[in-house]
Design a protein around this motif. Structure first.
Motif, PDB file in Angstrom:
ATOM      1  N   ASP A 180      39.447  44.078  32.289  1.00 53.90           N
ATOM      2  CA  ASP A 180      39.765  42.703  31.931  1.00 53.90           C
ATOM      3  C   ASP A 180      41.264  42.561  31.712  1.00 53.90           C
ATOM      4  O   ASP A 180      41.977  43.546  31.537  1.00 53.90           O
ATOM      5  CB  ASP A 180      39.034  42.308  30.644  1.00 53.90           C
ATOM      6  CG  ASP A 180      37.544  42.144  30.851  1.00 53.90           C
ATOM      7  OD1 ASP A 180      37.106  42.043  32.011  1.00 53.90           O
ATOM      8  OD2 ASP A 180      36.811  42.110  29.841  1.00 53.90           O
ATOM      9  N   TYR A 218      37.657  37.661  37.676  1.00 55.99           N
ATOM     10  CA  TYR A 218      36.980  37.913  38.940  1.00 55.99           C
ATOM     11  C   TYR A 218      38.006  37.675  40.041  1.00 55.99           C
ATOM     12  O   TYR A 218      38.811  36.749  39.944  1.00 55.99           O
ATOM     13  CB  TYR A 218      35.794  36.972  39.119  1.00 55.99           C
ATOM     14  CG  TYR A 218      34.660  37.247  38.161  1.00 55.99           C
ATOM     15  CD1 TYR A 218      33.523  37.893  38.586  1.00 55.99           C
ATOM     16  CD2 TYR A 218      34.742  36.868  36.828  1.00 55.99           C
ATOM     17  CE1 TYR A 218      32.482  38.158  37.714  1.00 55.99           C
ATOM     18  CE2 TYR A 218      33.715  37.124  35.945  1.00 55.99           C
ATOM     19  CZ  TYR A 218      32.590  37.771  36.394  1.00 55.99           C
ATOM     20  OH  TYR A 218      31.572  38.039  35.533  1.00 55.99           O
ATOM     21  N   ASP A 277      30.660  33.620  32.549  1.00 52.67           N
ATOM     22  CA  ASP A 277      31.598  33.882  33.638  1.00 52.67           C
ATOM     23  C   ASP A 277      30.915  34.399  34.900  1.00 52.67           C
ATOM     24  O   ASP A 277      31.261  33.996  36.012  1.00 52.67           O
ATOM     25  CB  ASP A 277      32.708  34.829  33.178  1.00 52.67           C
ATOM     26  CG  ASP A 277      32.181  36.108  32.560  1.00 52.67           C
ATOM     27  OD1 ASP A 277      30.943  36.286  32.496  1.00 52.67           O
ATOM     28  OD2 ASP A 277      32.999  36.930  32.127  1.00 52.67           O
ATOM     29  N   TYR A 278      29.942  35.279  34.764  1.00 53.42           N
ATOM     30  CA  TYR A 278      29.259  35.827  35.940  1.00 53.42           C
ATOM     31  C   TYR A 278      28.462  34.751  36.676  1.00 53.42           C
ATOM     32  O   TYR A 278      28.367  34.754  37.897  1.00 53.42           O
ATOM     33  CB  TYR A 278      28.352  37.001  35.567  1.00 53.42           C
ATOM     34  CG  TYR A 278      27.227  36.646  34.628  1.00 53.42           C
ATOM     35  CD1 TYR A 278      25.994  36.232  35.108  1.00 53.42           C
ATOM     36  CD2 TYR A 278      27.389  36.742  33.242  1.00 53.42           C
ATOM     37  CE1 TYR A 278      24.960  35.898  34.258  1.00 53.42           C
ATOM     38  CE2 TYR A 278      26.359  36.419  32.377  1.00 53.42           C
ATOM     39  CZ  TYR A 278      25.147  35.997  32.889  1.00 53.42           C
ATOM     40  OH  TYR A 278      24.132  35.670  32.039  1.00 53.42           O
ATOM     41  N   SER A 285      38.053  37.875  30.817  1.00 50.62           N
ATOM     42  CA  SER A 285      37.345  38.355  31.999  1.00 50.62           C
ATOM     43  C   SER A 285      37.993  37.771  33.248  1.00 50.62           C
ATOM     44  O   SER A 285      38.469  36.636  33.248  1.00 50.62           O
ATOM     45  CB  SER A 285      35.869  37.964  31.939  1.00 50.62           C
ATOM     46  OG  SER A 285      35.738  36.562  31.925  1.00 50.62           O
ATOM     47  N   ALA A 320      30.979  32.546  38.580  1.00 49.88           N
ATOM     48  CA  ALA A 320      31.459  33.269  39.763  1.00 49.88           C
ATOM     49  C   ALA A 320      30.406  33.229  40.867  1.00 49.88           C
ATOM     50  O   ALA A 320      30.742  33.025  42.048  1.00 49.88           O
ATOM     51  CB  ALA A 320      31.807  34.709  39.404  1.00 49.88           C
ATOM     52  N   ARG A 376      33.823  40.921  39.869  1.00 50.50           N
ATOM     53  CA  ARG A 376      34.436  41.253  38.575  1.00 50.50           C
ATOM     54  C   ARG A 376      35.353  42.456  38.739  1.00 50.50           C
ATOM     55  O   ARG A 376      34.994  43.457  39.358  1.00 50.50           O
ATOM     56  CB  ARG A 376      33.330  41.578  37.563  1.00 50.50           C
ATOM     57  CG  ARG A 376      33.795  41.989  36.186  1.00 50.50           C
ATOM     58  CD  ARG A 376      34.032  40.779  35.326  1.00 50.50           C
ATOM     59  NE  ARG A 376      34.552  41.122  34.024  1.00 50.50           N
ATOM     60  CZ  ARG A 376      33.927  40.892  32.882  1.00 50.50           C
ATOM     61  NH1 ARG A 376      32.742  40.323  32.890  1.00 50.50           N
ATOM     62  NH2 ARG A 376      34.484  41.199  31.744  1.00 50.50           N
ATOM     63  N   LYS A 377      36.546  42.353  38.187  1.00 53.38           N
ATOM     64  CA  LYS A 377      37.463  43.487  38.203  1.00 53.38           C
ATOM     65  C   LYS A 377      37.011  44.507  37.166  1.00 53.38           C
ATOM     66  O   LYS A 377      36.334  44.172  36.196  1.00 53.38           O
ATOM     67  CB  LYS A 377      38.893  43.026  37.901  1.00 53.38           C
ATOM     68  CG  LYS A 377      39.505  42.235  39.053  1.00 53.38           C
ATOM     69  CD  LYS A 377      40.938  41.892  38.795  1.00 53.38           C
ATOM     70  CE  LYS A 377      41.804  43.082  39.089  1.00 53.38           C
ATOM     71  NZ  LYS A 377      43.236  42.769  39.051  1.00 53.38           N
TER      72      LYS A 377
END
Length: 161
Positions: free
Chosen positions: A49, A62, A28-29, A60, A32, A45-46
């Motif tokens: 989650d 973002y 995911d990172y 996850s 993003a 990222r918040k």
């Protein structure tokens, strides 16, 4: 005495957003980062989650709020894997424990989609196509396409706030 009755049938149904399904094997990172690079956005990222079923599934997320255009961009994972330890009784001398991995989906109708990009604004068809074409230029993404949110059964899972 007069009775006034308000009917709010369709007042809250018309939430305008664009939903794009993304197929890729990236973390995911990393996705993003690539979306930030290719689309010129600033997804971050918040802290927490998305949590569904009292902690049984977490996804996850973002998010980026574009204050100039008053648009919120959200990148959310569709797949949540949880591991549980289950005791299996074989009626033998030793009881064994086995790890079981359970897979949950944010939108069960789209089990093959890895991530969803939700843009809280009604874009014109040309702008949506431009965003989609920009996503498809990322070499690590297998495919991406627009999803009609009116056809979703579990659209309540797309309420992130």
């Amino acid at each position: 005495m007069a009775v006034h009755k308000l009917i709010l049938d369709d007042a809250f149904d018309e939430v305008l957003y664009t939903l794009i399904g993304i197929h890729c094997t990236l973390e995911d990172y990393r996705l993003a980062y690539l979306l930030n690079k290719y689309l010129g956005v600033t997804l971050a990222r918040k802290v927490l989650d998305l949590d569904y079923d009292n902690g049984k599934a977490s996804y996850s997320i973002y998010e980026w709020e574009d204050e100039k255009q008053l648009v919120t961009w959200s990148l959310v994972s569709n797949i949540s894997k949880t591991e549980t330890l289950q005791t299996i009784d074989y009626k033998s001398l030793f009881d064994t424990q086995q790890n079981i991995i359970k897979t949950n989906y944010l939108l069960t109708e789209y089990k093959t989609v890895n991530y969803f990009l939700k843009i809280d604004s009604a874009f014109s068809f040309g702008k949506e196509k431009y965003i989609l074409d920009s996503i498809l230029t990322i070499p690590q993404i297998a495919t991406a396409y627009s999803i009609d949110s009116n056809q979703l059964k579990s659209k309540d899972n797309l309420i992130f706030n």
